[in-house]
Design an enzyme around this catalytic site. Structure first.
Site, short mmCIF file in Angstrom:
data_model
loop_
_atom_site.label_atom_id
_atom_site.label_comp_id
_atom_site.label_asym_id
_atom_site.label_seq_id
_atom_site.Cartn_x
_atom_site.Cartn_y
_atom_site.Cartn_z
N TYR A 219 -23.34 11.08 50.70
CA TYR A 219 -23.72 12.46 50.39
C TYR A 219 -23.08 13.37 51.42
O TYR A 219 -22.81 12.96 52.55
CB TYR A 219 -25.25 12.60 50.39
N LYS B 64 -25.66 8.31 56.84
CA LYS B 64 -24.57 8.39 55.86
C LYS B 64 -23.22 8.53 56.55
O LYS B 64 -22.21 8.00 56.07
CB LYS B 64 -24.80 9.55 54.89
N TYR C 8 -32.47 16.88 55.65
CA TYR C 8 -31.78 15.60 55.45
C TYR C 8 -31.74 14.81 56.77
O TYR C 8 -31.76 13.58 56.76
CB TYR C 8 -30.38 15.84 54.90
N ILE D 32 -29.01 14.73 43.08
CA ILE D 32 -29.52 14.31 41.77
C ILE D 32 -30.98 13.95 41.95
O ILE D 32 -31.36 13.32 42.95
CB ILE D 32 -28.72 13.11 41.22
N ARG D 33 -31.79 14.29 40.99
CA ARG D 33 -33.22 14.02 41.09
C ARG D 33 -33.48 12.52 40.89
O ARG D 33 -33.59 12.03 39.77
CB ARG D 33 -34.00 14.83 40.06
N THR D 34 -33.56 11.77 41.98
CA THR D 34 -33.84 10.34 41.95
C THR D 34 -35.10 10.07 42.77
O THR D 34 -35.61 10.95 43.46
CB THR D 34 -32.67 9.54 42.55
N LEU D 35 -35.58 8.81 42.72
CA LEU D 35 -36.74 8.45 43.52
C LEU D 35 -36.47 8.63 45.01
O LEU D 35 -37.32 9.11 45.76
CB LEU D 35 -37.14 7.00 43.23
N VAL E 65 -28.27 1.86 48.28
CA VAL E 65 -29.47 1.69 49.09
C VAL E 65 -29.48 2.74 50.19
O VAL E 65 -28.50 2.90 50.91
CB VAL E 65 -29.53 0.28 49.73
N ASP F 214 -34.49 -8.08 50.03
CA ASP F 214 -34.80 -7.01 50.97
C ASP F 214 -33.60 -6.92 51.91
O ASP F 214 -33.34 -7.84 52.68
CB ASP F 214 -36.07 -7.35 51.74
N VAL F 215 -32.85 -5.83 51.84
CA VAL F 215 -31.60 -5.75 52.60
C VAL F 215 -31.81 -5.67 54.11
O VAL F 215 -30.84 -5.72 54.87
CB VAL F 215 -30.73 -4.56 52.13
#
Length: 265
Positions: free
Chosen positions: A149, A166, A159, A195-198, A94, A66-67
């Site tokens: 991003y 970021k 966002y 990009i379609r990510t979780l 992450v 766990d970061v």
């Protein structure tokens, strides 16, 4: 023989086969790197171990992390040191902000706690990994890589605080590059198109963002995890030995545009 043959890489942040970290892992495996992985919790352990085996790794090179917890980060490198006598690459994939921070007007929804969490998980964790892995990487001409991003420098709908996180992450890339360069370690980021990510699924109206990006990017399409993975593998290789402190855009050229095509184009 691939251009990462003989390199050892720790990849932090694989969550699914659709994640950008997966694209990087696949590219690095193809180019000959030996890979180790972390997983956030026991729920993800089996999934990450399965992915790892497909990329030539093994369960004993998959570690809980766990970061948000420095002790867990330090434990990863202590455990990794029992298997490897050095480390060449750390990939940080992450990013997180509470969902209510990514839905609505920035001024209205941003909270002190949401700001803290987003910066801790998305930006500080990269520094924490660099700090904990420093001794294993020293003198090996290695590379640290993270993912950013365009929302770090331009406003994007919903966002919100992740854009600020970021931006902090990108500043961290430059400061880490300055700090670690004398030890032979390079530090860079890939700024990928949407990009379609979780992780992306938590951003309100993300499908509309994908469609808008596709219309306005010079290539008239969205990028893939494979394309981002290839760029990441390159930046971590000796082919990029003169590159440090940089943000490499892999977004089909979207960052270069001020206006997309008009309706009659």
């Amino acid at each position: 023989m691939g251009f990462l043959t003989g390199k050892r890489a720790l990849i932090v942040g694989v969550a699914s086969k659709l994640s950008i970290a997966s694209g990087i892992a696949a590219a690095m495996h193809r180019e000959g790197a030996e890979l180790a992985f972390t997983y956030q919790n026991d729920k993800l352990r089996g999934r990450v171990e399965e992915f790892a085996s497909g990329w030539g790794s093994r369960p004993e090179l998959c570690f809980p992390c766990d970061v948000a917890d420095d002790s867990q980060i330090e434990a990863v490198f202590a455990a990794l040191g029992k298997h490897w006598d050095g480390l060449d690459i750390i990939v940080h994939s992450v990013g997180f902000a509470p969902g209510d921070q990514l839905d609505g007007d920035f001024t209205a929804v941003t909270t002190r706690e949401g700001f803290r969490i987003a910066h801790d998980i998305s930006a500080y964790s990269f520094i924490a990994l660099a700090k904990a892995g420093r001794e294993m990487m020293k003198g090996r001409n290695g590379s640290l890589l993270t993912l950013s991003y365009l929302g770090a420098e331009r406003t994007m709908p919903n966002y919100n605080v992740m854009g600020m996180a970021k931006a902090s992450l990108e500043a961290g890339v430059r400061y880490l590059a300055g700090s670690l360069g004398a030890e032979g370690t390079r530090v860079n980021a890939v700024s990928a198109g949407p990009i379609r990510t979780l992780a992306a699924s938590g951003i309100k109206s993300f499908r509309k963002m994908l469609a808008a990006n596709e219309r306005q990017t010079p290539l008239r399409r969205n990028v893939t995890i494979e394309e981002v993975g290839n760029a990441g593998a390159f930046l971590c290789s000796d082919l990029a030995s003169g590159i440090s402190g940089e943000i490499l855009y892999v977004d089909g050229g979207f960052n270069t545009t001020a206006m997309g095509p008009l309706d009659d184009d």
